[in-house]
Scaffold this active site. Structure first.
Site, PDB file in Angstrom:
ATOM      1  N   ASP A 162      -5.358  -6.540   6.007  1.00 37.97           N
ATOM      2  CA  ASP A 162      -6.555  -5.817   5.578  1.00 37.97           C
ATOM      3  C   ASP A 162      -7.651  -6.822   5.212  1.00 37.97           C
ATOM      4  O   ASP A 162      -8.801  -6.733   5.660  1.00 37.97           O
ATOM      5  CB  ASP A 162      -6.166  -4.960   4.353  1.00 37.97           C
ATOM      6  CG  ASP A 162      -7.255  -3.988   3.957  1.00 37.97           C
ATOM      7  OD1 ASP A 162      -8.251  -3.894   4.682  1.00 37.97           O
ATOM      8  OD2 ASP A 162      -7.102  -3.338   2.903  1.00 37.97           O
ATOM      9  N   ASP A 200      -3.195 -18.090   1.768  1.00 36.27           N
ATOM     10  CA  ASP A 200      -4.354 -18.739   1.144  1.00 36.27           C
ATOM     11  C   ASP A 200      -4.936 -19.792   2.078  1.00 36.27           C
ATOM     12  O   ASP A 200      -6.155 -19.913   2.230  1.00 36.27           O
ATOM     13  CB  ASP A 200      -4.002 -19.324  -0.239  1.00 36.27           C
ATOM     14  CG  ASP A 200      -2.628 -19.952  -0.288  1.00 36.27           C
ATOM     15  OD1 ASP A 200      -1.889 -19.894   0.713  1.00 36.27           O
ATOM     16  OD2 ASP A 200      -2.280 -20.534  -1.336  1.00 36.27           O
ATOM     17  N   ASP A 215     -10.987  -8.265   7.806  1.00 35.71           N
ATOM     18  CA  ASP A 215     -12.388  -8.117   7.400  1.00 35.71           C
ATOM     19  C   ASP A 215     -13.086  -9.477   7.371  1.00 35.71           C
ATOM     20  O   ASP A 215     -14.251  -9.600   7.758  1.00 35.71           O
ATOM     21  CB  ASP A 215     -12.492  -7.448   6.019  1.00 35.71           C
ATOM     22  CG  ASP A 215     -12.562  -5.930   6.156  1.00 35.71           C
ATOM     23  OD1 ASP A 215     -12.310  -5.427   7.273  1.00 35.71           O
ATOM     24  OD2 ASP A 215     -12.865  -5.255   5.157  1.00 35.71           O
ATOM     25  N   LYS A 268       3.272 -15.341   2.430  1.00 36.92           N
ATOM     26  CA  LYS A 268       3.171 -16.097   1.175  1.00 36.92           C
ATOM     27  C   LYS A 268       4.604 -16.443   0.759  1.00 36.92           C
ATOM     28  O   LYS A 268       5.071 -16.108  -0.337  1.00 36.92           O
ATOM     29  CB  LYS A 268       2.434 -15.230   0.137  1.00 36.92           C
ATOM     30  CG  LYS A 268       2.064 -15.932  -1.143  1.00 36.92           C
ATOM     31  CD  LYS A 268       0.991 -16.996  -0.968  1.00 36.92           C
ATOM     32  CE  LYS A 268       0.754 -17.727  -2.285  1.00 36.92           C
ATOM     33  NZ  LYS A 268       0.009 -18.979  -2.124  1.00 36.92           N
ATOM     34  N   TYR A 298       0.819  -1.211   0.000  1.00 32.87           N
ATOM     35  CA  TYR A 298       0.000   0.000   0.000  1.00 32.87           C
ATOM     36  C   TYR A 298       0.857   1.267   0.000  1.00 32.87           C
ATOM     37  O   TYR A 298       0.377   2.357  -0.288  1.00 32.87           O
ATOM     38  CB  TYR A 298      -0.940   0.032   1.215  1.00 32.87           C
ATOM     39  CG  TYR A 298      -2.030  -1.021   1.191  1.00 32.87           C
ATOM     40  CD1 TYR A 298      -2.198  -1.873   0.101  1.00 32.87           C
ATOM     41  CD2 TYR A 298      -2.900  -1.175   2.256  1.00 32.87           C
ATOM     42  CE1 TYR A 298      -3.183  -2.846   0.087  1.00 32.87           C
ATOM     43  CE2 TYR A 298      -3.898  -2.144   2.240  1.00 32.87           C
ATOM     44  CZ  TYR A 298      -4.022  -2.976   1.150  1.00 32.87           C
ATOM     45  OH  TYR A 298      -5.009  -3.940   1.135  1.00 32.87           O
TER      46      TYR A 298
END
Ligand code: NAD
Length: 357
Positions: free
Chosen positions: A247, A223, A251, A191, A142
């Site tokens: 992020d 994942d 959620d 990852k 980001y």
């Protein structure tokens, strides 16, 4: 102990829910012999109306001079047509950056009394779950190098994920310390089978884990973590991850609790000063009607006591009062659709929690 707390009530239901949290913090202060001094500052739409900008300098200075910050929520239809840098929500990035907050702590707890609210099957969430996501907030993709360039198939856009050892150690330490305050289990999510930045993340976390031999440390690919959260959320206690993975996963985790009005959060930096806020927005559809669920903001206040002031017993006391009120069947309107119970207004719910305290 005496602490100065900056109050950023904001817009919509912000003032109602912050007033509720203040009432509970004051009751806790009385019970344990502390003194909390509250000073309100403007932020968001109300600041645009009063001062022409969503984050007045006086608000920044007031927060910097305080021991911690409690935020309600900002925004609403009245300010939706403002240009990007004049929108109420812009103030959130501004205040996080001014306070140097690089960690986001997001608990996701499913209260057994509210399990019907979860979209997951009863056999998965029967016993409830209680996990904490520690998300890196100021690095990664980001904030990395980005742009447009000529690629193999013509014009392309790119974003870059980059993490330094310093940034990983910084968030890693917060996660290990958080795990030490809970059940001493930490899962780091990356990852590393594909990304170089994740390989450095994993290597750095492993090195750090040697400083915390009491913490049971594991790694998981992102994942798999996304699947495990809906398959068996109870396996997690503290999770630490990068900005983008955090992020998305935070959620997902909040969604499986099923009740947005219950979820608190903390943003922390290098000092003990943090900013504490519910994860929901300003709910303009119910603002001013005394219908808001104040629990997310009350629990944000409890997080402030635990993480900024080191008052764990006091925080436990607030959390346990919320548990007891829910177990006794008391609900705000947003919780009624999903579970049996007796419906209360925002102020009535606050009074119930205060009585139990
Ligand atoms: P929202 O979270 O405000 O509301 C979504 C739904 O949840 C609404 O139906 C609302 O009534 C309900 N809800 C939210 N909190 C509740 C509570 N405590 N008790 C009972 N019901 C509750 O999200 P939205 O409608 O997408 O956004 C409204 C405004 O809030 C927008 O201007 C948005 O930009 C802003 N917003 C601010 C923040 C923040 O300040 N951190 C976060 C998200 C959205």
């Amino acid at each position: 102990m005496e602490y100065n707390i900056a109050l950023l009530k904001g817009d919509g239901i912000g003032p109602e829910i912050v007033d509720s949290a203040v009432a509970i913090l004051e009751k806790t202060a009385d019970k344990f012999g502390h003194k909390f001094n509250f000073t309100p500052y403007l932020i968001g739409g109300c600041a645009i109306d009063a001062a022409g900008v969503p984050l007045p300098q006086e608000t920044v200075d007031g927060c910097l001079a305080s021991d911690s910050v409690l935020l309600g929520a900002v925004g609403g239809p009245k300010w939706d047509d403002q240009p990007g840098d004049k929108r109420p929500e812009k103030a959130l990035l501004g205040i996080r950056s001014a306070l140097g907050l690089y960690t986001n702590l997001r608990p996701a707890k499913l209260y057994p009394a509210l399990r019907a609210a979860s979209p997951l099957k009863d056999e998965i969430v029967g016993k409830g779950f209680d996990l904490m996501i520690v998300r890196e907030l100021t690095g990664g993709i980001y904030f990395g190098d980005r742009g447009y360039r000529e690629g193999r198939y013509g014009q392309e856009a790119y974003d870059t994920e980059a993490y330094s050892v310093t940034e990983i150690e910084r968030i890693g330490r917060v996660a290990f310390e958080t795990a030490m305050k809970r059940s001493k289990c930490l899962c780091s999510i990356d990852k590393a089978n594909v990304l170089e930045s994740s390989r450095l993340w994993r290597k750095t976390m492993h090195a750090l884990s040697e400083e915390y031999p009491e913490v049971q440390y594991t790694d998981m690919f992102v994942d798999n973590a996304a699947m495990q959260l809906v398959r068996d959320p109870q396996q997690f206690d503290v999770i630490v991850t990068s900005n983008m993975f955090g992020d998305i996963l935070s959620d997902e985790a909040s969604q499986i609790t099923g009740s947005i009005g219950m979820l608190a959060s903390a943003s922390l930096g290098a000092s003990t000063r943090g900013m504490y806020e519910p994860i929901h927005g300003s709910a303009p559809d119910i603002a001013g009607q005394n219908k808001a669920n104040p629990i997310a903001t009350i629990l944000s206040g409890a997080m402030m006591l635990r993480y900024s002031f080191g008052l764990s017993e006091e925080a436990d006391c607030i959390e346990s009062a919320v548990d007891k009120v829910l177990n006794a069947g008391w609900r705000t309107a947003d919780l009624m659709g999903s579970a049996e119970g007796i419906s209360l207004t925002c102020t009535e719910m606050t009074e119930k929690i205060s009585e139990v305290l």
